[in-house]
Design a protein around this motif. Structure first.
Motif, PDB file in Angstrom:
ATOM      1  N   LEU A  15      22.050 -24.736   2.312  1.00 26.18           N
ATOM      2  CA  LEU A  15      20.862 -24.726   1.461  1.00 26.18           C
ATOM      3  C   LEU A  15      20.358 -26.123   1.111  1.00 26.18           C
ATOM      4  O   LEU A  15      19.330 -26.253   0.462  1.00 26.18           O
ATOM      5  CB  LEU A  15      21.139 -23.935   0.178  1.00 26.18           C
ATOM      6  CG  LEU A  15      21.449 -22.450   0.395  1.00 26.18           C
ATOM      7  CD1 LEU A  15      21.765 -21.776  -0.933  1.00 26.18           C
ATOM      8  CD2 LEU A  15      20.314 -21.749   1.091  1.00 26.18           C
ATOM      9  N   ASN A  16      21.068 -27.155   1.547  1.00 24.16           N
ATOM     10  CA  ASN A  16      20.603 -28.520   1.323  1.00 24.16           C
ATOM     11  C   ASN A  16      19.297 -28.695   2.087  1.00 24.16           C
ATOM     12  O   ASN A  16      19.254 -28.454   3.292  1.00 24.16           O
ATOM     13  CB  ASN A  16      21.661 -29.514   1.817  1.00 24.16           C
ATOM     14  CG  ASN A  16      21.278 -30.947   1.567  1.00 24.16           C
ATOM     15  OD1 ASN A  16      20.220 -31.394   1.976  1.00 24.16           O
ATOM     16  ND2 ASN A  16      22.155 -31.682   0.912  1.00 24.16           N
ATOM     17  N   GLU A  75      19.973 -17.556  -6.535  1.00 22.95           N
ATOM     18  CA  GLU A  75      18.736 -17.387  -5.768  1.00 22.95           C
ATOM     19  C   GLU A  75      17.657 -18.373  -6.233  1.00 22.95           C
ATOM     20  O   GLU A  75      16.499 -18.015  -6.424  1.00 22.95           O
ATOM     21  CB  GLU A  75      18.213 -15.946  -5.853  1.00 22.95           C
ATOM     22  CG  GLU A  75      19.083 -14.947  -5.116  1.00 22.95           C
ATOM     23  CD  GLU A  75      19.153 -15.171  -3.608  1.00 22.95           C
ATOM     24  OE1 GLU A  75      18.167 -15.628  -3.003  1.00 22.95           O
ATOM     25  OE2 GLU A  75      20.224 -14.903  -3.033  1.00 22.95           O
ATOM     26  N   LYS A  76      18.086 -19.617  -6.417  1.00 23.18           N
ATOM     27  CA  LYS A  76      17.181 -20.697  -6.801  1.00 23.18           C
ATOM     28  C   LYS A  76      17.219 -21.776  -5.735  1.00 23.18           C
ATOM     29  O   LYS A  76      18.152 -21.841  -4.934  1.00 23.18           O
ATOM     30  CB  LYS A  76      17.594 -21.289  -8.153  1.00 23.18           C
ATOM     31  CG  LYS A  76      17.420 -20.333  -9.317  1.00 23.18           C
ATOM     32  CD  LYS A  76      17.787 -20.998 -10.626  1.00 23.18           C
ATOM     33  CE  LYS A  76      17.567 -20.054 -11.793  1.00 23.18           C
ATOM     34  NZ  LYS A  76      17.979 -20.681 -13.064  1.00 23.18           N
ATOM     35  N   GLY A 118      29.616  -7.643  -6.816  1.00 23.93           N
ATOM     36  CA  GLY A 118      29.039  -8.690  -7.649  1.00 23.93           C
ATOM     37  C   GLY A 118      28.833 -10.004  -6.919  1.00 23.93           C
ATOM     38  O   GLY A 118      29.023 -10.115  -5.705  1.00 23.93           O
ATOM     39  N   GLU A 119      28.438 -10.993  -7.712  1.00 18.94           N
ATOM     40  CA  GLU A 119      28.174 -12.337  -7.211  1.00 18.94           C
ATOM     41  C   GLU A 119      29.198 -13.271  -7.809  1.00 18.94           C
ATOM     42  O   GLU A 119      29.434 -13.248  -9.015  1.00 18.94           O
ATOM     43  CB  GLU A 119      26.764 -12.764  -7.602  1.00 18.94           C
ATOM     44  CG  GLU A 119      25.707 -11.857  -7.004  1.00 18.94           C
ATOM     45  CD  GLU A 119      24.328 -12.084  -7.584  1.00 18.94           C
ATOM     46  OE1 GLU A 119      23.410 -12.302  -6.793  1.00 18.94           O
ATOM     47  OE2 GLU A 119      24.209 -12.057  -8.817  1.00 18.94           O
ATOM     48  N   ALA A 177      30.185 -19.629  -2.290  1.00 19.44           N
ATOM     49  CA  ALA A 177      29.419 -18.519  -2.865  1.00 19.44           C
ATOM     50  C   ALA A 177      29.804 -17.217  -2.174  1.00 19.44           C
ATOM     51  O   ALA A 177      29.871 -17.162  -0.944  1.00 19.44           O
ATOM     52  CB  ALA A 177      27.923 -18.760  -2.694  1.00 19.44           C
ATOM     53  N   VAL A 178      30.060 -16.165  -2.969  1.00 12.93           N
ATOM     54  CA  VAL A 178      30.289 -14.823  -2.431  1.00 12.93           C
ATOM     55  C   VAL A 178      29.256 -13.909  -3.067  1.00 12.93           C
ATOM     56  O   VAL A 178      29.141 -13.836  -4.293  1.00 12.93           O
ATOM     57  CB  VAL A 178      31.721 -14.315  -2.730  1.00 12.93           C
ATOM     58  CG1 VAL A 178      31.882 -12.866  -2.277  1.00 12.93           C
ATOM     59  CG2 VAL A 178      32.758 -15.199  -2.065  1.00 12.93           C
TER      60      VAL A 178
END
Length: 144
Positions: free
Chosen positions: A20-21, A40-41, A105-106, A117-118
């Motif tokens: 995501l970089n 989700e940002k 979940g997150e 991240a899961v």
């Protein structure tokens, strides 16, 4: 023709390779990438949030005290490794990132010198960290 055992590589069905970089750099920004995925940002929004918080604490944005405080302020609940063993039904002696994918979940998963991240029963990372031993899980929106 010689008969022998056929070797198959185990499918990495839970691994999603993602960076995501915005510059696609592989730098020490795993904290920013993992939080950006579960929240989700945009990467830059999380980076600035951590910078602001870090500055107020006189620490670097990816410092443990900073990202842990950020997670706490954003409704994440910490699950220590001893509790992870109870949550994850696995025959392995040590629980790994792949095991966390069994949970709903997150999650932000702390492993040795790395954060993953899961989400949606998959782990998102720049490397295949599925076999890394879990230290702590931070779960979004769960009250203890």
């Amino acid at each position: 023709m010689e008969t022998g055992k056929m070797r198959f590589r185990k499918a990495k069905v839970n691994f999603v390779k993602v960076n995501l970089n915005p510059s696609k750099l592989k730098t020490s920004d795993c904290v920013v990438r993992a939080i950006a995925k579960t929240e989700e940002k945009h990467w830059l929004e999380i980076y600035w949030d951590l910078c602001t918080l870090g500055a107020s604490m006189f620490e670097m944005p990816n410092g443990k005290n900073v990202w842990k405080k950020y997670l706490t302020q954003n409704s994440y609940t910490k699950t220590p490794v001893k509790e992870v063993y109870k949550l994850v039904n696995s025959k392995r002696k040590r629980k790994v990132v792949n095991d966390v994918c069994k949970l709903d979940g997150e999650h932000i998963v702390q492993v040795a010198n790395h954060i993953v991240a899961v989400k949606d029963k998959q782990y998102y990372d720049t490397i295949d960290s599925g076999g890394y031993c879990v230290y702590t899980i931070w779960t979004k929106g769960v009250q203890q």
